[in-house]
Design an enzyme around this catalytic site. Structure first.
Site, mmCIF file in Angstrom:
data_model
loop_
_atom_site.group_PDB
_atom_site.id
_atom_site.type_symbol
_atom_site.label_atom_id
_atom_site.label_comp_id
_atom_site.label_asym_id
_atom_site.label_seq_id
_atom_site.Cartn_x
_atom_site.Cartn_y
_atom_site.Cartn_z
ATOM 1 N N PHE A 1 34.205 33.077 38.526
ATOM 2 C CA PHE A 1 34.792 33.172 40.328
ATOM 3 C C PHE A 1 33.910 34.816 40.689
ATOM 4 O O PHE A 1 34.436 35.672 39.958
ATOM 5 C CB PHE A 1 36.307 33.444 40.627
ATOM 6 C CG PHE A 1 36.214 32.976 42.417
ATOM 7 C CD1 PHE A 1 35.698 32.074 42.746
ATOM 8 C CD2 PHE A 1 36.424 33.914 42.603
ATOM 9 C CE1 PHE A 1 36.173 32.408 44.294
ATOM 10 C CE2 PHE A 1 37.026 33.797 44.054
ATOM 11 C CZ PHE A 1 36.890 32.927 44.892
ATOM 12 N N GLY A 2 32.783 35.381 41.437
ATOM 13 C CA GLY A 2 32.190 35.987 41.864
ATOM 14 C C GLY A 2 32.298 36.099 43.282
ATOM 15 O O GLY A 2 31.610 36.010 43.963
ATOM 16 N N GLU B 1 31.915 43.003 44.915
ATOM 17 C CA GLU B 1 30.892 43.825 44.550
ATOM 18 C C GLU B 1 30.815 45.017 44.707
ATOM 19 O O GLU B 1 31.748 45.532 44.373
ATOM 20 C CB GLU B 1 30.114 43.227 45.778
ATOM 21 C CG GLU B 1 29.470 41.795 46.430
ATOM 22 C CD GLU B 1 28.915 41.590 47.684
ATOM 23 O OE1 GLU B 1 28.363 42.575 48.045
ATOM 24 O OE2 GLU B 1 28.664 39.750 47.410
ATOM 25 N N GLU C 1 42.634 40.166 41.331
ATOM 26 C CA GLU C 1 42.946 39.782 42.116
ATOM 27 C C GLU C 1 43.745 40.527 43.297
ATOM 28 O O GLU C 1 44.956 40.187 43.969
ATOM 29 C CB GLU C 1 43.591 38.500 41.393
ATOM 30 C CG GLU C 1 43.141 37.816 40.595
ATOM 31 C CD GLU C 1 43.650 36.551 40.810
ATOM 32 O OE1 GLU C 1 43.822 35.953 41.528
ATOM 33 O OE2 GLU C 1 43.227 35.905 39.304
ATOM 34 N N GLU D 1 48.394 48.119 46.452
ATOM 35 C CA GLU D 1 48.004 48.745 47.263
ATOM 36 C C GLU D 1 47.675 46.823 48.297
ATOM 37 O O GLU D 1 48.701 46.776 50.075
ATOM 38 C CB GLU D 1 47.139 49.608 48.459
ATOM 39 C CG GLU D 1 47.672 51.183 47.047
ATOM 40 C CD GLU D 1 47.425 50.975 46.337
ATOM 41 O OE1 GLU D 1 46.887 49.962 44.680
ATOM 42 O OE2 GLU D 1 48.000 51.470 45.056
HETATM 43 C C1 LIG Z 1 38.852 43.053 34.258
HETATM 44 C C2 LIG Z 1 38.586 43.445 35.589
HETATM 45 C C3 LIG Z 1 38.611 41.910 36.176
HETATM 46 C C4 LIG Z 1 37.936 41.451 37.055
HETATM 47 N N1 LIG Z 1 37.549 39.745 37.338
HETATM 48 C C5 LIG Z 1 36.777 39.944 38.326
HETATM 49 C C6 LIG Z 1 36.985 38.746 38.519
HETATM 50 O O1 LIG Z 1 37.068 37.730 38.084
HETATM 51 N N2 LIG Z 1 36.120 38.760 39.978
HETATM 52 C C7 LIG Z 1 35.941 38.767 41.332
HETATM 53 O O2 LIG Z 1 35.998 38.878 41.839
HETATM 54 N N3 LIG Z 1 36.722 40.723 41.190
HETATM 55 C C8 LIG Z 1 37.217 40.561 39.648
HETATM 56 N N4 LIG Z 1 37.718 42.247 39.777
HETATM 57 C C9 LIG Z 1 37.651 42.908 40.423
HETATM 58 C C10 LIG Z 1 38.966 43.673 41.420
HETATM 59 O O3 LIG Z 1 39.254 41.901 41.639
HETATM 60 C C11 LIG Z 1 38.432 44.660 41.413
HETATM 61 O O4 LIG Z 1 38.701 45.987 40.929
HETATM 62 C C12 LIG Z 1 39.653 44.827 43.183
HETATM 63 O O5 LIG Z 1 39.857 44.204 43.752
HETATM 64 C C13 LIG Z 1 39.881 46.267 43.606
HETATM 65 O O6 LIG Z 1 38.551 46.415 44.307
HETATM 66 P P1 LIG Z 1 38.094 47.806 43.622
HETATM 67 O O7 LIG Z 1 38.023 47.843 42.550
HETATM 68 O O8 LIG Z 1 36.206 47.896 43.926
HETATM 69 O O9 LIG Z 1 38.124 48.944 44.010
HETATM 70 P P2 LIG Z 1 38.520 49.782 45.717
HETATM 71 O O10 LIG Z 1 38.719 48.174 46.641
HETATM 72 O O11 LIG Z 1 37.582 50.497 46.646
HETATM 73 O O12 LIG Z 1 40.297 50.385 45.883
HETATM 74 C C14 LIG Z 1 40.069 51.716 45.238
HETATM 75 C C15 LIG Z 1 41.626 51.676 45.968
HETATM 76 O O13 LIG Z 1 41.560 52.115 47.404
HETATM 77 C C16 LIG Z 1 42.783 50.953 47.120
HETATM 78 N N5 LIG Z 1 42.462 50.653 48.660
HETATM 79 C C17 LIG Z 1 41.594 50.268 48.473
HETATM 80 N N6 LIG Z 1 41.366 50.037 50.649
HETATM 81 C C18 LIG Z 1 42.832 50.106 51.116
HETATM 82 C C19 LIG Z 1 43.010 49.887 52.099
HETATM 83 N N7 LIG Z 1 42.961 49.026 53.331
HETATM 84 N N8 LIG Z 1 44.782 50.262 52.292
HETATM 85 C C20 LIG Z 1 45.613 51.158 51.437
HETATM 86 N N9 LIG Z 1 44.470 51.315 49.735
HETATM 87 C C21 LIG Z 1 43.134 50.657 49.752
HETATM 88 C C22 LIG Z 1 42.971 49.961 46.548
HETATM 89 O O14 LIG Z 1 44.537 50.101 46.203
HETATM 90 C C23 LIG Z 1 42.888 51.090 45.603
HETATM 91 O O15 LIG Z 1 44.085 52.144 44.380
HETATM 92 C C24 LIG Z 1 37.898 42.726 38.069
HETATM 93 C C25 LIG Z 1 38.182 43.828 37.980
HETATM 94 C C26 LIG Z 1 38.327 44.161 36.932
HETATM 95 C C27 LIG Z 1 38.660 45.622 36.059
#
Ligand SMILES: Cc1cc2nc3c(=O)[nH]c(=O)nc-3n(C[C@H](O)[C@H](O)[C@H](O)COP(=O)(O)OP(=O)(O)OC[C@H]3O[C@@H](n4cnc5c(N)ncnc54)[C@H](O)[C@@H]3O)c2cc1C
Length: 380
Positions: free
Chosen positions: A123-124, A127, A364, A368
């Site tokens: 599931f992608g 980005e 997922e 936060e």
């Molecule tokens: C091993 C692994 C497997 C994954 N598998 C999948 C998958 O199968 N499919 C998929 O689609 N994604 C997947 N992900 C992605 C994952 O869901 C995202 O990394 C996650 O949702 C956070 O997004 P980000 O990394 O861009 O962090 P960011 O959104 O940039 O967040 C950075 C920091 O800012 C905080 N933050 C952001 N917005 C707010 C807000 N409004 N209020 C307070 N704090 C905030 C966050 O909590 C975090 O601490 C995976 C990630 C990893 C590491």
């Protein structure tokens, strides 16, 4: 109120526990060290019916409920976080959206094989510039001559290198308020223009496949659009709510494993002429760990039960995910502390629990984001 598991749920627990102990556990250290996705284990899990627990038999599933599925994730997570994460992602993210929103034809074509464990799904959503803010998706899908042409980039996608399909979210237009309409499309992994690369060197869940995806003019038939195109955003929020129950269950598995290891080590280890389990400082750590495991389990089963009753479960899934994953991290940390210097060594496994648990506070929806979901549910 009945806190007993049903006969079927008890049987699933025993079956998955036996398989996890006999087949997965002896390989957990190697899976982590080599950072190698255990494809053969997934083939075995497919044969046992584990990949289709929450799906109906007519689509190749086992016809189980969400509680049974959560139990299966917990049992696998208890022995191997990597296998647990790939399992939870394959069922909750790769297959469930097709079950929830797919047409009969899509279910027959794409779900059955996944439920039977013959193929894996991914599931992608995430980005490079749209993580927590998933509504900020930049990937586009434009309808041209009965085909959607998809362009964009996805990152951190679990199981993508081993998947036969990837459900991809993309902007398909604008609504009357001028906001982006985000839809979900089923993209075959061998589609022309799709590149999947798994070069991430991860801290934990190292044996779970994580890949980057580039979509360069990828064409899929318009029949591959999943569900109502106007409700794509709502659909993936529902998918994530369900997925959170499974990530919570994975956290519970790690929290339970941390408690089990810490308790047995505390009873064996002697210092100052007695077992360290006789020191109140250690006993209190173990008491807190056990209490939080119990709380997490109750929260997860409640959220799963609500989903099975088709009642609202968004808030309860967020409670469960937040609490169980933070408990997993805390318990793993305490398990290392109780092991002293030995806990810092790989062979004792508790340091792996900590590295694996950290991911659960991020994937997922970060902790936060869970707090945001809960506060919105409270009407803030
Ligand atoms: C091993 C692994 C497997 C994954 N598998 C999948 C998958 O199968 N499919 C998929 O689609 N994604 C997947 N992900 C992605 C994952 O869901 C995202 O990394 C996650 O949702 C956070 O997004 P980000 O990394 O861009 O962090 P960011 O959104 O940039 O967040 C950075 C920091 O800012 C905080 N933050 C952001 N917005 C707010 C807000 N409004 N209020 C307070 N704090 C905030 C966050 O909590 C975090 O601490 C995976 C990630 C990893 C590491």
């Amino acid at each position: 109120m009945d806190f007993n598991l049903t006969k079927e749920q008890t049987m699933i627990r025993k079956m998955v526990r036996d398989f996890a102990e006999e087949v997965i556990k002896p390989r957990a250290i190697e899976i982590d060290k080599q950072a190698k996705f255990p494809k053969d284990i997934f083939d075995e899990m497919g044969k046992l019916g584990l990949m289709g627990i929450p799906f109906p038999e007519k689509y190749g599933g086992s016809g189980g409920d969400t509680v049974s599925y959560a139990i299966a994730v917990e049992e696998i997570g208890r022995v191997c976080g990597s296998t647990g994460l790939s399992y939870a992602a394959a069922v909750s993210l790769g297959a469930s959206p097709i079950f929830y929103f797919g047409t009969k034809e899509q279910k027959q074509k794409f779900l059955t094989q996944k439920a039977e464990g013959k193929t894996l799904g991914a599931f992608g959503l995430t980005e490079p510039n749209a993580g927590s803010d998933a509504g900020g998706t930049k990937t586009t899908a434009v309808l041209k001559d009965d085909k959607y042409v998809i362009n964009g980039e996805k990152c951190f996608i679990t199981n993508a290198s081993f998947a036969d399909t990837i459900i991809v979210t993309a902007v398909t237009g604008k609504n009357e308020k001028g906001k982006n309409i985000i839809s979900a499309l089923i993209v075959p992994a061998d589609a022309e223009g799709l590149t999947i690369t798994n070069n991430y060197d991860k801290m934990g869940v190292r044996g779970s496949d994580t890949a980057e995806i580039v979509l360069d003019n990828v064409k899929v038939p318009k029949e591959n659009l999943l569900g109502d195109p106007q409700k794509g955003f709502k659909q993936f929020l529902y998918t994530l709510d369900g997925g959170r129950i499974s990530i919570a269950a994975l956290g519970l598995g790690i929290a339970q494993a941390s408690l089990d290891k810490a308790l047995s080590y505390a009873k064996e280890r002697t210092q100052f002429g007695q077992s360290i389990s006789k020191f109140q400082a250690i006993q209190f750590k173990l008491a807190d760990m056990a209490m939080e495991v119990e709380l997490a389990r109750n929260m997860i089963y409640k959220a799963a039960w609500l989903k099975d009753q088709e009642k609202p479960f968004t808030k309860e899934a967020a409670y469960a995910k937040l609490f169980a994953t933070e408990t997993a991290f805390k318990n793993a940390n305490e398990a290392i502390q109780i092991h002293g210097g030995y806990g810092y060594m790989r062979d004792y496994e508790v340091e792996r629990y900590l590295r694996d648990a950290k991911l659960l506070e991020i994937g997922e929806g970060t902790s936060e984001v869970q707090r945001l979901v809960i506060s919105r549910q409270l009407g803030c």
